[in-house]
Design an enzyme around this catalytic site. Sequence first.
Site, PDB file in Angstrom:
ATOM      1  N   ASP A  10       0.212  -1.264 -13.380  1.00 20.77           N
ATOM      2  CA  ASP A  10      -0.697  -0.343 -13.948  1.00 20.77           C
ATOM      3  C   ASP A  10      -0.602   0.837 -13.469  1.00 20.77           C
ATOM      4  O   ASP A  10      -0.570   1.875 -14.210  1.00 20.77           O
ATOM      5  CB  ASP A  10      -2.356  -0.748 -13.637  1.00 20.77           C
ATOM      6  CG  ASP A  10      -2.823  -1.571 -14.679  1.00 20.77           C
ATOM      7  OD1 ASP A  10      -2.067  -2.618 -15.532  1.00 20.77           O
ATOM      8  OD2 ASP A  10      -3.995  -1.791 -15.157  1.00 20.77           O
ATOM      9  N   ASP A  19       0.847  -1.181   0.061  1.00 27.33           N
ATOM     10  CA  ASP A  19      -0.065  -0.117  -0.016  1.00 27.33           C
ATOM     11  C   ASP A  19       0.720   1.433   0.053  1.00 27.33           C
ATOM     12  O   ASP A  19       0.396   2.050  -0.649  1.00 27.33           O
ATOM     13  CB  ASP A  19      -1.259  -0.020   1.273  1.00 27.33           C
ATOM     14  CG  ASP A  19      -0.350  -0.148   2.584  1.00 27.33           C
ATOM     15  OD1 ASP A  19       0.867  -0.759   2.564  1.00 27.33           O
ATOM     16  OD2 ASP A  19      -0.983  -0.027   3.578  1.00 27.33           O
ATOM     17  N   ASP A  50       0.465  -6.752 -10.480  1.00 28.15           N
ATOM     18  CA  ASP A  50      -0.344  -6.675 -11.421  1.00 28.15           C
ATOM     19  C   ASP A  50      -0.883  -5.050 -11.267  1.00 28.15           C
ATOM     20  O   ASP A  50      -1.241  -4.457 -12.098  1.00 28.15           O
ATOM     21  CB  ASP A  50      -1.712  -7.557 -11.405  1.00 28.15           C
ATOM     22  CG  ASP A  50      -2.714  -7.310 -12.280  1.00 28.15           C
ATOM     23  OD1 ASP A  50      -2.703  -6.908 -13.408  1.00 28.15           O
ATOM     24  OD2 ASP A  50      -4.116  -7.479 -11.873  1.00 28.15           O
TER      25      ASP A  50
HETATM   26  C1  IPM Z   1      -2.147  -8.029 -16.910  1.00 24.45           C
HETATM   27  C2  IPM Z   1      -3.332  -8.499 -17.075  1.00 24.45           C
HETATM   28  C3  IPM Z   1      -3.691  -9.991 -16.680  1.00 24.45           C
HETATM   29  C4  IPM Z   1      -3.317 -10.004 -15.262  1.00 24.45           C
HETATM   30  C5  IPM Z   1      -5.113 -10.399 -16.927  1.00 24.45           C
HETATM   31  C6  IPM Z   1      -5.535 -10.151 -18.400  1.00 24.45           C
HETATM   32  C7  IPM Z   1      -5.373 -11.815 -16.650  1.00 24.45           C
HETATM   33  O1  IPM Z   1      -4.179  -7.547 -16.409  1.00 24.45           O
HETATM   34  O2  IPM Z   1      -1.138  -8.914 -17.468  1.00 24.45           O
HETATM   35  O3  IPM Z   1      -1.572  -7.334 -16.000  1.00 24.45           O
HETATM   36  O4  IPM Z   1      -4.119  -9.997 -14.244  1.00 24.45           O
HETATM   37  O5  IPM Z   1      -2.297 -10.579 -14.980  1.00 24.45           O
HETATM   38 MG    MG Z   2      -2.807  -6.069 -14.987  1.00 23.25          MG
END
Ligand code: IPM
Ligand code: MG
Length: 370
Positions: free
Chosen positions: A255, A227, A251
């Site tokens: 992002d 976090d 993940d």
């Molecule tokens: C990523 C995507 C994947 C994940 C999905 C599409 C399964 O979000 O590659 O980051 O969660 O790993």
């Molecule tokens: Mg992802």
Amino acid sequence: MAANRTLLMLPGDGIGPEVMGEVRRVIDWMDGHRAVGFDVDEDLVGGCAYDAHGVPLADAAMAKALAADAVLLGAVGGPKWETLPFSSQPERGLLRLRTVMGLFANLRPAIVFDALAEASTLKTELVAGLDILIIRELTGGVYFGEPRGIEELPGGGRRGVNTQVYTTEEIVRIGRVAFELARKRSGRVTSVEKANVMESGVLWREEMTRLHDTEYPDVALSHMYADNCAMQLVRRPKQFDVIVTDNLFGDILSDCAAMLTGSLGMLPSASLGAADATGRRRALYEPVHGSAPDIAGANKANPLATILSYAMMLRYSFDLGQEADLVERAVRAVLNRGLRTADIMQEAKTLVSTAEMGQAVIDEMAALSN
Ligand code: IPM
Ligand code: MG
């Protein structure tokens, strides 16, 4: 003639085929001008594979992926397949590739190109010159842990279960990747978990510390809760160099790091397996962005993340550093010339389509080679 390198292209769904089409043209250019050729095969993954074969990744495509020197993937998923049973959903195709190929190490570099520093939602001075590498464990943790499932409760209602689980071996092998790569960069690793709440996080921290002390004392290791890491990434991202973390945190944090660069449409990734006796690693390269069904087929998508994924493939799978540099320099030059797809559009810049962006990269590669 170059030796036969085999490449499997899996364009997938949504904008996948469009962005992959541009990579295909870059590959053809490389073949013609630098004698860097591939035996290219193509197959289906995701929703399109479900439509054709009733499964998100057919056995034949899986076998091709295992046999290829490298796999290049576009994107999977879309609203059309969202109501399918879990095991048939497009994402399962991607997860099957990752597990069966043993791709435990996911490298997600977040680099801010000078020309795009102002496209970030963060203040320019916070992100200008940013160059961090997120290393995400990709075949373990809560994505694959057992038990898992949804069960009916006797008194009514249901119970959904997933299991977060890591072993010493899994932690140490991803830790090694992080420490080795940090040695080639600025020599700093931040290991991220939730050791304040989770036993798997306590183990993660202990094993990372032990690995560091015994094999990599020259690298600077620090630990951070996930976090806090999310917060620090938007507060002062340049404090990081290499971040190593588990599947789920990786993940989410990748992002977040992607948006620091201005757009998800700019981020490439490499997923690597363990080296075999000959030093060969199974590998899959894909953009971090998804299938963007809302703009699919509109010639609007940004092909740069996929083109940069191809550059990572040249570097990591084929040791073609010069060619990888050429692709990356061409991308930089195109951005410096002011060309922008819609996702990175800024005032007074030139809006271009997917195909125009691909062509511009090829033109720059040609110019830089002269
Ligand atoms: C990523 C995507 C994947 C994940 C999905 C599409 C399964 O979000 O590659 O980051 O969660 O790993
Ligand atoms: Mg992802």
